[in-house]
Design a protein around this motif. Structure first.
Motif, PDB file in Angstrom:
ATOM      1  N   ASP A  62      -9.383  -0.130  -3.359  1.00 33.18           N
ATOM      2  CA  ASP A  62     -10.334  -1.094  -3.904  1.00 33.18           C
ATOM      3  C   ASP A  62     -11.748  -0.541  -3.733  1.00 33.18           C
ATOM      4  O   ASP A  62     -11.957   0.479  -3.078  1.00 33.18           O
ATOM      5  CB  ASP A  62     -10.172  -2.475  -3.260  1.00 33.18           C
ATOM      6  CG  ASP A  62     -10.387  -2.472  -1.756  1.00 33.18           C
ATOM      7  OD1 ASP A  62     -10.952  -1.494  -1.236  1.00 33.18           O
ATOM      8  OD2 ASP A  62      -9.993  -3.450  -1.109  1.00 33.18           O
ATOM      9  N   GLY A  63     -12.699  -1.200  -4.350  1.00 23.07           N
ATOM     10  CA  GLY A  63     -14.073  -0.713  -4.351  1.00 23.07           C
ATOM     11  C   GLY A  63     -14.668  -0.528  -2.971  1.00 23.07           C
ATOM     12  O   GLY A  63     -15.464   0.378  -2.745  1.00 23.07           O
ATOM     13  N   ASN A  65     -10.746   3.973 -13.382  1.00 24.95           N
ATOM     14  CA  ASN A  65     -10.759   2.524 -13.231  1.00 24.95           C
ATOM     15  C   ASN A  65      -9.361   1.954 -13.446  1.00 24.95           C
ATOM     16  O   ASN A  65      -8.397   2.695 -13.631  1.00 24.95           O
ATOM     17  CB  ASN A  65     -11.795   1.884 -14.175  1.00 24.95           C
ATOM     18  CG  ASN A  65     -11.458   2.086 -15.640  1.00 24.95           C
ATOM     19  OD1 ASN A  65     -10.362   2.495 -16.017  1.00 24.95           O
ATOM     20  ND2 ASN A  65     -12.426   1.805 -16.487  1.00 24.95           N
ATOM     21  N   GLU A  66      -9.245   0.623 -13.446  1.00 31.76           N
ATOM     22  CA  GLU A  66      -7.955  -0.047 -13.589  1.00 31.76           C
ATOM     23  C   GLU A  66      -7.255   0.289 -14.897  1.00 31.76           C
ATOM     24  O   GLU A  66      -6.036   0.269 -14.984  1.00 31.76           O
ATOM     25  CB  GLU A  66      -8.133  -1.563 -13.507  1.00 31.76           C
ATOM     26  CG  GLU A  66      -8.612  -2.044 -12.170  1.00 31.76           C
ATOM     27  CD  GLU A  66      -8.970  -3.515 -12.197  1.00 31.76           C
ATOM     28  OE1 GLU A  66      -9.558  -3.990 -13.196  1.00 31.76           O
ATOM     29  OE2 GLU A  66      -8.665  -4.191 -11.207  1.00 31.76           O
ATOM     30  N   LYS A  67      -8.028   0.597 -15.938  1.00 33.17           N
ATOM     31  CA  LYS A  67      -7.472   0.913 -17.256  1.00 33.17           C
ATOM     32  C   LYS A  67      -7.057   2.372 -17.374  1.00 33.17           C
ATOM     33  O   LYS A  67      -6.562   2.794 -18.404  1.00 33.17           O
ATOM     34  CB  LYS A  67      -8.495   0.590 -18.345  1.00 33.17           C
ATOM     35  CG  LYS A  67      -8.867  -0.871 -18.418  1.00 33.17           C
ATOM     36  CD  LYS A  67      -9.937  -1.079 -19.465  1.00 33.17           C
ATOM     37  CE  LYS A  67     -10.405  -2.513 -19.476  1.00 33.17           C
ATOM     38  NZ  LYS A  67     -11.501  -2.712 -20.439  1.00 33.17           N
ATOM     39  N   ALA A  99     -16.464  -2.247 -10.194  1.00 29.40           N
ATOM     40  CA  ALA A  99     -15.073  -2.653 -10.391  1.00 29.40           C
ATOM     41  C   ALA A  99     -14.392  -2.861  -9.050  1.00 29.40           C
ATOM     42  O   ALA A  99     -14.897  -2.452  -8.006  1.00 29.40           O
ATOM     43  CB  ALA A  99     -14.338  -1.585 -11.206  1.00 29.40           C
ATOM     44  N   ASN A 131     -10.757  -2.222  -8.459  1.00 30.39           N
ATOM     45  CA  ASN A 131      -9.636  -1.332  -8.153  1.00 30.39           C
ATOM     46  C   ASN A 131      -9.807   0.026  -8.831  1.00 30.39           C
ATOM     47  O   ASN A 131     -10.180   0.095  -9.994  1.00 30.39           O
ATOM     48  CB  ASN A 131      -8.320  -1.964  -8.608  1.00 30.39           C
ATOM     49  CG  ASN A 131      -8.047  -3.258  -7.882  1.00 30.39           C
ATOM     50  OD1 ASN A 131      -8.046  -3.291  -6.660  1.00 30.39           O
ATOM     51  ND2 ASN A 131      -7.828  -4.323  -8.634  1.00 30.39           N
TER      52      ASN A 131
END
Length: 92
Positions: free
Chosen positions: A13-14, A37-39, A71, A73
């Protein structure tokens, strides 16, 4: 000596992004770190060399701190150099 490249991924996590990258750097043999990033989109690529000096990484830490605030995650992809396994030949 031949070297192979190995990849490892860590989900963080960040709040733990910079701490985890520092931990990875202390392990050694790191060629490159990629932060996604999450994507799965690449946010930062950090090429590292044996001669990387801590003072040169200060702008990188600042950038990663800004990214971590954006962000929740992340995925850290670590590219490592590992020595090639020597093949064992059995006598005939």
């Amino acid at each position: 000596m031949d070297e192979h490249v190995r990849y490892e991924e860590f989900k963080v996590d960040g709040d733990r992004l910079i701490a985890k990258i520092k931990e990875i750097l202390h392990e050694g043999n790191i060629r490159r770190i990629i932060v996604k990033n999450e994507k799965g989109e690449t946010l930062s690529e950090i090429p590292l060399t044996i001669g990387a000096v801590a003072a040169l990484l200060i702008p990188v830490w600042a950038a990663l701190g800004a990214i971590a605030a954006l962000a929740a995650n992340f995925t850290i992809v670590v590219e490592k150099s590992v020595p090639a396994q020597t093949e064992e030949h059995t006598p005939q």
